[in-house]
Design an enzyme around this catalytic site. Structure first.
Site, PDB file in Angstrom:
ATOM      1  N   LYS A 113       0.848  -1.194   0.000  1.00 32.04           N
ATOM      2  CA  LYS A 113       0.000   0.000   0.000  1.00 32.04           C
ATOM      3  C   LYS A 113       0.889   1.251   0.000  1.00 32.04           C
ATOM      4  O   LYS A 113       0.691   2.158  -0.789  1.00 32.04           O
ATOM      5  CB  LYS A 113      -0.906  -0.051   1.229  1.00 32.04           C
ATOM      6  CG  LYS A 113      -1.860   1.111   1.349  1.00 32.04           C
ATOM      7  CD  LYS A 113      -2.807   0.858   2.522  1.00 32.04           C
ATOM      8  CE  LYS A 113      -3.595   2.135   2.837  1.00 32.04           C
ATOM      9  NZ  LYS A 113      -4.486   1.958   3.980  1.00 32.04           N
ATOM     10  N   GLU A 134      10.483  -4.662   4.636  1.00 35.82           N
ATOM     11  CA  GLU A 134      10.583  -6.045   4.159  1.00 35.82           C
ATOM     12  C   GLU A 134      10.303  -6.119   2.658  1.00 35.82           C
ATOM     13  O   GLU A 134      11.032  -6.761   1.889  1.00 35.82           O
ATOM     14  CB  GLU A 134       9.576  -6.943   4.894  1.00 35.82           C
ATOM     15  CG  GLU A 134       9.872  -7.145   6.368  1.00 35.82           C
ATOM     16  CD  GLU A 134       9.250  -6.074   7.249  1.00 35.82           C
ATOM     17  OE1 GLU A 134       8.955  -4.958   6.750  1.00 35.82           O
ATOM     18  OE2 GLU A 134       9.087  -6.345   8.457  1.00 35.82           O
ATOM     19  N   GLY A 178      -4.900  -2.251   5.181  1.00 37.53           N
ATOM     20  CA  GLY A 178      -4.108  -3.380   4.683  1.00 37.53           C
ATOM     21  C   GLY A 178      -4.765  -4.720   4.935  1.00 37.53           C
ATOM     22  O   GLY A 178      -4.894  -5.562   4.042  1.00 37.53           O
ATOM     23  N   ARG A 179      -5.246  -4.923   6.161  1.00 35.91           N
ATOM     24  CA  ARG A 179      -5.822  -6.232   6.510  1.00 35.91           C
ATOM     25  C   ARG A 179      -7.234  -6.412   5.949  1.00 35.91           C
ATOM     26  O   ARG A 179      -7.851  -7.448   6.156  1.00 35.91           O
ATOM     27  CB  ARG A 179      -5.796  -6.427   8.024  1.00 35.91           C
ATOM     28  CG  ARG A 179      -6.450  -5.313   8.813  1.00 35.91           C
ATOM     29  CD  ARG A 179      -6.105  -5.403  10.295  1.00 35.91           C
ATOM     30  NE  ARG A 179      -6.593  -4.283  11.074  1.00 35.91           N
ATOM     31  CZ  ARG A 179      -5.952  -3.130  11.218  1.00 35.91           C
ATOM     32  NH1 ARG A 179      -4.801  -2.935  10.616  1.00 35.91           N
ATOM     33  NH2 ARG A 179      -6.457  -2.166  11.970  1.00 35.91           N
ATOM     34  N   GLU A 208      -4.946  -7.216  14.999  1.00 36.39           N
ATOM     35  CA  GLU A 208      -4.466  -5.883  14.634  1.00 36.39           C
ATOM     36  C   GLU A 208      -5.630  -4.890  14.685  1.00 36.39           C
ATOM     37  O   GLU A 208      -5.437  -3.715  14.981  1.00 36.39           O
ATOM     38  CB  GLU A 208      -3.834  -5.901  13.234  1.00 36.39           C
ATOM     39  CG  GLU A 208      -2.880  -4.735  13.012  1.00 36.39           C
ATOM     40  CD  GLU A 208      -2.013  -4.906  11.781  1.00 36.39           C
ATOM     41  OE1 GLU A 208      -0.792  -4.756  11.899  1.00 36.39           O
ATOM     42  OE2 GLU A 208      -2.549  -5.176  10.695  1.00 36.39           O
ATOM     43  N   HIS A 239      -5.027 -34.206  16.695  1.00 36.15           N
ATOM     44  CA  HIS A 239      -3.930 -35.088  17.094  1.00 36.15           C
ATOM     45  C   HIS A 239      -2.807 -34.320  17.762  1.00 36.15           C
ATOM     46  O   HIS A 239      -1.704 -34.842  17.910  1.00 36.15           O
ATOM     47  CB  HIS A 239      -3.425 -35.861  15.872  1.00 36.15           C
ATOM     48  CG  HIS A 239      -4.493 -36.733  15.288  1.00 36.15           C
ATOM     49  ND1 HIS A 239      -4.653 -38.048  15.637  1.00 36.15           N
ATOM     50  CD2 HIS A 239      -5.512 -36.438  14.443  1.00 36.15           C
ATOM     51  CE1 HIS A 239      -5.702 -38.541  14.998  1.00 36.15           C
ATOM     52  NE2 HIS A 239      -6.240 -37.570  14.270  1.00 36.15           N
ATOM     53  N   LYS A 287       9.127  -0.760  14.529  1.00 36.34           N
ATOM     54  CA  LYS A 287       9.695  -0.383  13.222  1.00 36.34           C
ATOM     55  C   LYS A 287      10.719   0.723  13.406  1.00 36.34           C
ATOM     56  O   LYS A 287      11.801   0.692  12.814  1.00 36.34           O
ATOM     57  CB  LYS A 287       8.584   0.147  12.306  1.00 36.34           C
ATOM     58  CG  LYS A 287       7.729  -0.898  11.660  1.00 36.34           C
ATOM     59  CD  LYS A 287       6.907  -0.225  10.547  1.00 36.34           C
ATOM     60  CE  LYS A 287       5.743  -1.068  10.114  1.00 36.34           C
ATOM     61  NZ  LYS A 287       4.865  -0.382   9.185  1.00 36.34           N
TER      62      LYS A 287
HETATM   63  C1  G6Q Z   1      -2.550  -3.971   7.904  1.00 40.27           C
HETATM   64  C2  G6Q Z   1      -1.310  -3.410   8.374  1.00 40.27           C
HETATM   65  C3  G6Q Z   1      -0.064  -4.085   7.875  1.00 40.27           C
HETATM   66  C4  G6Q Z   1       0.310  -3.743   6.446  1.00 40.27           C
HETATM   67  C5  G6Q Z   1       1.747  -4.190   6.186  1.00 40.27           C
HETATM   68  C6  G6Q Z   1       2.176  -3.940   4.764  1.00 40.27           C
HETATM   69  O1  G6Q Z   1      -3.645  -3.548   8.153  1.00 40.27           O
HETATM   70  O2  G6Q Z   1      -1.307  -2.053   8.162  1.00 40.27           O
HETATM   71  O3  G6Q Z   1      -0.116  -5.482   7.999  1.00 40.27           O
HETATM   72  O4  G6Q Z   1      -0.570  -4.345   5.554  1.00 40.27           O
HETATM   73  O5  G6Q Z   1       2.614  -3.548   7.073  1.00 40.27           O
HETATM   74  O6  G6Q Z   1       2.093  -2.594   4.458  1.00 40.27           O
HETATM   75  P1  G6Q Z   1       2.260  -2.111   2.987  1.00 40.27           P
HETATM   76  O7  G6Q Z   1       1.167  -2.700   2.169  1.00 40.27           O
HETATM   77  O8  G6Q Z   1       2.192  -0.612   3.038  1.00 40.27           O
HETATM   78  O9  G6Q Z   1       3.600  -2.594   2.510  1.00 40.27           O
END
Ligand code: G6Q
Length: 540
Positions: free
Chosen positions: A206, A212, A267-268, A353, A384, A504
């Site tokens: 996003k 990462e 994001g989620r 989250e 199991h 972070k």
């Molecule tokens: C979701 C969070 C988080 C996010 C990641 C990736 O709601 O905000 O999990 O999706 O940190 O972020 P980017 O899509 O900006 O790389």
């Protein structure tokens, strides 16, 4: 808004809990077998049996009153109307617009967002079709056969979960991989056997700034250029999904292979946005559309079904019931479907989250529990390993058990075994086995105390006909709106995530301190300093 614990129905629920907390599900069913028909609800292709919960009609009435007092439906309507209910980021929360059919109008700041959603969906569909039928080729003219999604958190868990769930609907001539971890092992493992000439990387981020993802994207570019021997190859082997178009261009990705979304998609909550591009390439635009229709069907159910028959509302309220009145710390999610292996991880982020918050919407520290810990594994695997604790341990773990009436596998007879296990586990958890029953069955006396299974462990059983794209969409939306319901009861902002910031920032400070060559003086706490020194010494 008034503090949750001062609301009248909260007090009534507390008093009611004290009265019924010791009543066994055996008694509840013996006195009222009709509850099996009454405590069920259906919508958007899902059937929910919640009769094996430690509730009575009075509990349900009180929980529904609590929802009313806390303004859950008003908040829901505010979300659907595009109001900025993510107050700490001053943003609308409109994942429901991502699956709104053409022609529906949803405004943000006076502008209808639905045409834009469909413009992106159409562009994704055209791109996906070209990749799938081989018109989109790599730098050397070869067909794309491998797709590697690079993204993390909300830009990873949904696409990976959906791909695994819908694999039977996917193009089997293609390979799909998902790289999230900044551990180089993740990228190396995902690409070690791929032919670069046939590989497309989708950089899903996003913000297009996430450490990462940017690190793995750079590794992908280096890998590709090394293998194909040309910088120009990047344009034919990278696509991007992001709200940060300048960032994408700066990375060198062709704007025609770039798909946007909007700041009103968390994001989620984004697996049905352009973040789902890998899913769409895997299963095709039509199946992706069916998934969106499933999401939308559950949105409509949540928006219009009466409270007492409203699946996400009921599921959310039951979670509050155990979390806040029984003190249950966790919720288990057990999909009796191997393809849903990543659903618990996906729901973990969605719930933890969203609702893992310690202040309410007015910034006051909450005096009640918020989100439970979500965890789980597919059935029957979990039986199991950890189910022993569910049956005989000392902790109360309410569980959702998810099953399907029709298998996708041709091994249909095995499906009966799978479902028999789901029904048996829910039955055993609820009703257990008494000492008297064991003795009657000839259990040796010395073993009886160890074999007694108390029961009275609650479950929700969620059934659908088959695990197809539409069902997956409605299942995910069910949990999205259940999480919403819980957040509304707790009066928290379910759509921000400030808690992930601190780590972070600190990592950003430590990265240069690990640098080879100059080793700057360390000014952290004694433990962090010592760990960094140990690492510097041992890393070789
Ligand atoms: C979701 C969070 C988080 C996010 C990641 C990736 O709601 O905000 O999990 O999706 O940190 O972020 P980017 O899509 O900006 O790389």
């Amino acid at each position: 808004m008034t503090v949750l614990t001062t609301s009248p129905s909260w007090h009534q629920l507390a008093a009611h809990h004290a009265r019924i907390k010791d009543i066994h599900l055996r008694t509840l069913f013996a006195e009222d077998p009709g509850r099996a028909e009454r405590f069920v609800a259906e919508g958007a292709g899902l059937f929910l049996d919640y009769s094996k919960n430690r509730i009575t009609d009075e509990t349900l009435a009180l929980l529904l009153r609590l929802a009313e007092e806390r303004g859950v439906t008003a908040r829901r309507d505010a979300m659907f109307a595009g109001e900025k209910i993510n107050v700490t980021e001053r943003r609308a929360v409109l994942h429901i617009a991502l699956r709104a059919p053409r022609g529906v109008r949803i405004d943000v700041d006076g502008a209808d967002v639905v045409p834009d959603v469909h413009r992106v969906l159409d562009a994704m569909a055209a791109f996906a079709a070209r990749v799938r039928d081989g018109r989109f080729t790599g730098h050397t003219g070869r067909r794309i056969r491998n797709v590697v999604n690079i993204g993390i958190g909300g830009s990873y868990l949904g696409p990976e979960m959906a791909y695994r769930a819908l694999r039977p609907f996917s193009d089997r001539s293609m390979t799909f991989r998902f790289v999230a971890n900044v551990d180089g092992a993740d990228f190396t493992e995902a690409t070690h056997d791929l032919d670069a000439a046939e590989t497309l990387f989708i950089i899903s981020s996003k913000t297009f700034t996430t450490l990462e993802t940017m690190t793995n994207a750079a590794a992908a570019r280096t890998w590709l250029v090394q293998k194909l021997g040309a910088e120009a190859a990047v344009a034919r082997h990278f696509a991007a999904v992001s709200t940060n178009l300048p960032g994408v261009t700066a990375f060198g990705i062709d704007p025609t292979n770039t798909f946007g979304f909007w700041d009103w998609v968390g994001g989620r909550y984004s697996m049905d946005s352009a973040i789902g591009l890998a899913t769409m390439i895997a299963v095709g635009p039509e199946n992706f559309g069916a998934m969106l229709a499933g999401f939308h069907a559950m949105d409509e159910h949540f928006r219009t079904a009466p409270p007492a028959r409203n699946l996400p509302l009921l599921l959310g309220l039951l979670t509050v019931w155990y979390n806040n009145f029984f003190g249950a710390q966790t919720v288990g999610v057990m999909p009796y479907a191997a393809p849903l292996a990543r659903l618990p991880a996906y729901l973990q982020q969605l719930q933890m989250e969203s609702n893992g918050k310690h202040v309410d919407l007015d910034g006051r520290v909450v005096v009640y529990q918020t989100a439970p810990i979500i965890w789980g594994e597919p059935g029957t695997d979990g039986q199991h390993s950890f189910y022993q604790l569910l049956h005989q341990g000392t902790k109360l773990v309410p569980c959702d058990m998810i099953g399907f009436c029709r298998p996708l596998s041709p091994l249909a007879a095995q499906h009966d075994l799978l479902m028999a296990n789901l029904f048996a586990q829910a039955e055993a958890l609820a009703f257990g086995k008494t000492a008297a029953e064991l003795t009657a069955e000839g259990s040796p006396d010395f073993q009886t105390p160890f074999r007694v299974t108390e029961g009275n462990r609650p479950t929700n059983v969620i059934l659908a006909d088959t695990l197809d794209p539409a069902t997956l969409g409605s299942l995910v939306a069910l949990y999205e709106h259940s999480v919403f319901t819980q957040g509304a009861i707790w009066a928290i902002d379910s759509f921000d995530q400030w808690g992930v910031e601190l780590g972070k920032v600190l990592a950003g400070r430590i990265i240069p301190e690990l640098g080879h060559g100059a080793e700057p003086e360390l000014t952290h706490d004694a433990s962090t300093n010592a760990l960094i020194r140990h690492y510097r010494k041992r890393r070789g």
